[in-house]
Enzyme design. Structure first.
Site, PDB file in Angstrom:
ATOM      1  N   ARG A 244     -34.625   0.211  29.834  1.00 38.53           N
ATOM      2  CA  ARG A 244     -34.418   0.868  28.533  1.00 38.53           C
ATOM      3  C   ARG A 244     -35.210   0.161  27.434  1.00 38.53           C
ATOM      4  O   ARG A 244     -35.827   0.812  26.589  1.00 38.53           O
ATOM      5  CB  ARG A 244     -32.918   0.874  28.207  1.00 38.53           C
ATOM      6  CG  ARG A 244     -32.548   1.718  26.999  1.00 38.53           C
ATOM      7  CD  ARG A 244     -31.072   2.063  27.022  1.00 38.53           C
ATOM      8  NE  ARG A 244     -30.741   2.933  25.912  1.00 38.53           N
ATOM      9  CZ  ARG A 244     -30.068   2.553  24.834  1.00 38.53           C
ATOM     10  NH1 ARG A 244     -29.666   1.296  24.726  1.00 38.53           N
ATOM     11  NH2 ARG A 244     -29.805   3.394  23.878  1.00 38.53           N
TER      12      ARG A 244
ATOM     13  N   HIS B  81     -38.046   1.971  25.212  1.00 41.41           N
ATOM     14  CA  HIS B  81     -37.881   2.081  23.770  1.00 41.41           C
ATOM     15  C   HIS B  81     -39.021   1.392  23.019  1.00 41.41           C
ATOM     16  O   HIS B  81     -39.439   1.862  21.962  1.00 41.41           O
ATOM     17  CB  HIS B  81     -36.538   1.491  23.342  1.00 41.41           C
ATOM     18  CG  HIS B  81     -35.390   2.428  23.557  1.00 41.41           C
ATOM     19  ND1 HIS B  81     -34.413   2.653  22.611  1.00 41.41           N
ATOM     20  CD2 HIS B  81     -35.057   3.208  24.617  1.00 41.41           C
ATOM     21  CE1 HIS B  81     -33.537   3.528  23.072  1.00 41.41           C
ATOM     22  NE2 HIS B  81     -33.902   3.867  24.300  1.00 41.41           N
TER      23      HIS B  81
ATOM     24  N   ASN C  49     -31.713   2.051  18.855  1.00 42.59           N
ATOM     25  CA  ASN C  49     -31.965   0.745  19.459  1.00 42.59           C
ATOM     26  C   ASN C  49     -30.802  -0.234  19.326  1.00 42.59           C
ATOM     27  O   ASN C  49     -30.882  -1.352  19.842  1.00 42.59           O
ATOM     28  CB  ASN C  49     -33.217   0.113  18.832  1.00 42.59           C
ATOM     29  CG  ASN C  49     -34.488   0.823  19.238  1.00 42.59           C
ATOM     30  OD1 ASN C  49     -34.557   1.439  20.299  1.00 42.59           O
ATOM     31  ND2 ASN C  49     -35.502   0.757  18.391  1.00 42.59           N
TER      32      ASN C  49
ATOM     33  N   HIS D  12     -32.514   6.786  34.940  1.00 41.30           N
ATOM     34  CA  HIS D  12     -31.058   6.923  34.817  1.00 41.30           C
ATOM     35  C   HIS D  12     -30.364   6.836  36.170  1.00 41.30           C
ATOM     36  O   HIS D  12     -29.159   7.057  36.265  1.00 41.30           O
ATOM     37  CB  HIS D  12     -30.709   8.240  34.132  1.00 41.30           C
ATOM     38  CG  HIS D  12     -31.111   8.276  32.694  1.00 41.30           C
ATOM     39  ND1 HIS D  12     -31.187   9.446  31.954  1.00 41.30           N
ATOM     40  CD2 HIS D  12     -31.476   7.283  31.834  1.00 41.30           C
ATOM     41  CE1 HIS D  12     -31.576   9.163  30.722  1.00 41.30           C
ATOM     42  NE2 HIS D  12     -31.750   7.862  30.622  1.00 41.30           N
TER      43      HIS D  12
END
Length: 333
Positions: free
Chosen positions: A64, A68, A95, A194
């Site tokens: 992640r 990001h 975030n 995911h």
């Protein structure tokens, strides 16, 4: 550049591409630190392996963080910067739940103190740490080779963060990927990250109780799953409650293709995940990934592609000695 992955199927898929790639990807290349910091990847892996043995949840956290950082303003480690005067990227809403910073600090400290000070960028550390954690979380089935040579950015502003949300449509989500020169397949495969990790109940309350203000659950979700998730996420549940993104209990902590099998069975957790299995743009890709045996190879390739987004050069970037602070006064935070 096509990646090299330590599985037979991956070698078959990418052999032709590897022969043409010359092991470079724009300004990035394999072996970038072969002379300036020999053995850097072995050093990174040693630190990561120890951290993973203590905390396996680092894998989804770092996937992640990598996404990001790269997707919003390019792979320049701008997400890592701190400031006491203005909100940096890590203070932007999407975030606030990003984590994994301590592991990046640990790797950076090891390189700065014991290996090659001032040589390896924080942006490259993010890419290498993420690769190693994906490898470990897959049971050592996917050690893709990722080119390095990134430089660290000098700007980090919360107002510039631009990330896809879980309620977006497939077409709108793809427009954001396309803007970053990532393909539709890249999008579907990267969302396959995911396959591990969790989501807070707050992200799916509408799907469980009041989908599009109907007062009913999302009809695209398996009714049995709705009932199971309502037990874990009651209407008065606290914001801290979490559920697995992959509802297959046997593989919810493993990087594999289970995620695609779940969304094909209407067991996707986030709305965008479930839409991938039904939207005309993406449902065939989902079927191919669910029924095929090359997800790990494709995931490695997609992670390499993501790692090329918004890469900056030495003229506009730097190599930080601390991943949380720029080296000089010319930092915009």
């Amino acid at each position: 550049m096509a990646v090299k992955i330590s599985t037979i199927s991956a070698l078959i898929v990418f052999l032709a591409l590897l022969s043409l790639s010359h092991f470079s990807y724009g300004e990035l290349r394999l072996g970038f630190y072969s002379k300036s910091c020999p053995g850097v990847e072995e050093t990174v892996f040693r630190v990561v392996k120890k951290a993973f043995s203590d905390n396996s949840t680092l894998a989804p956290l770092m996937i992640r963080l990598y996404f990001h950082d790269c997707f919003s303003n390019g792979c320049d480690a701008s997400l890592l910067l701190d400031s006491t005067t203005s909100p940096t990227e890590k203070k932007a809403g999407p975030n606030l739940s990003v984590d994994g910073y301590a592991l990046i600090d640990a790797v950076k400290d090891e390189l700065e103190i014991n290996k090659c000070p001032g040589v390896v960028s924080c942006a490259d550390i993010i890419a290498l740490v993420t690769r190693d954690l994906v490898d470990l979380a897959s049971g050592r089935k996917i050690r893709y080779e990722i080119p390095t040579g990134r430089f660290d950015g000098r700007e980090s502003l919360a107002s510039t963060v631009d990330l896809p949300g879980p309620q977006m449509s497939v077409s709108d989500t793809f427009k954001m990927f396309e803007k970053r020169k990532l393909s539709l397949t890249d999008m579907v495969v990267l969302l396959g990250g995911h396959t591990i990790g969790v989501a807070h109940c707050s992200f799916i309350m509408d799907r469980l109780y009041n989908f599009k203000n109907t007062g009913k659950p999302d009809p695209s979700m398996d009714p049995t799953l709705v009932e199971q998730l309502r037990e874990k996420c009651p209407e008065d549940s606290s914001a801290g409650r979490v559920i697995n993104l992959d509802q297959d209990v046997l593989s919810s902590n493993s990087v594999d293709a289970s995620f695609y099998k779940q969304i094909k069975s209407r067991r996707g957790i986030l709305h965008i995940d479930q839409l991938l299995a039904t939207d005309e743009m993406t449902k065939q890709i989902v079927t191919d990934l669910a029924e095929g045996n090359d997800f790990l190879a494709r995931f490695g390739q997609a992670m390499v592609n993501l790692g090329s987004v918004g890469v900056i050069d030495k003229d506009t970037g730097e190599v930080r000695t601390s991943c949380r602070a720029c080296k000089n006064m010319f930092c915009t935070i």
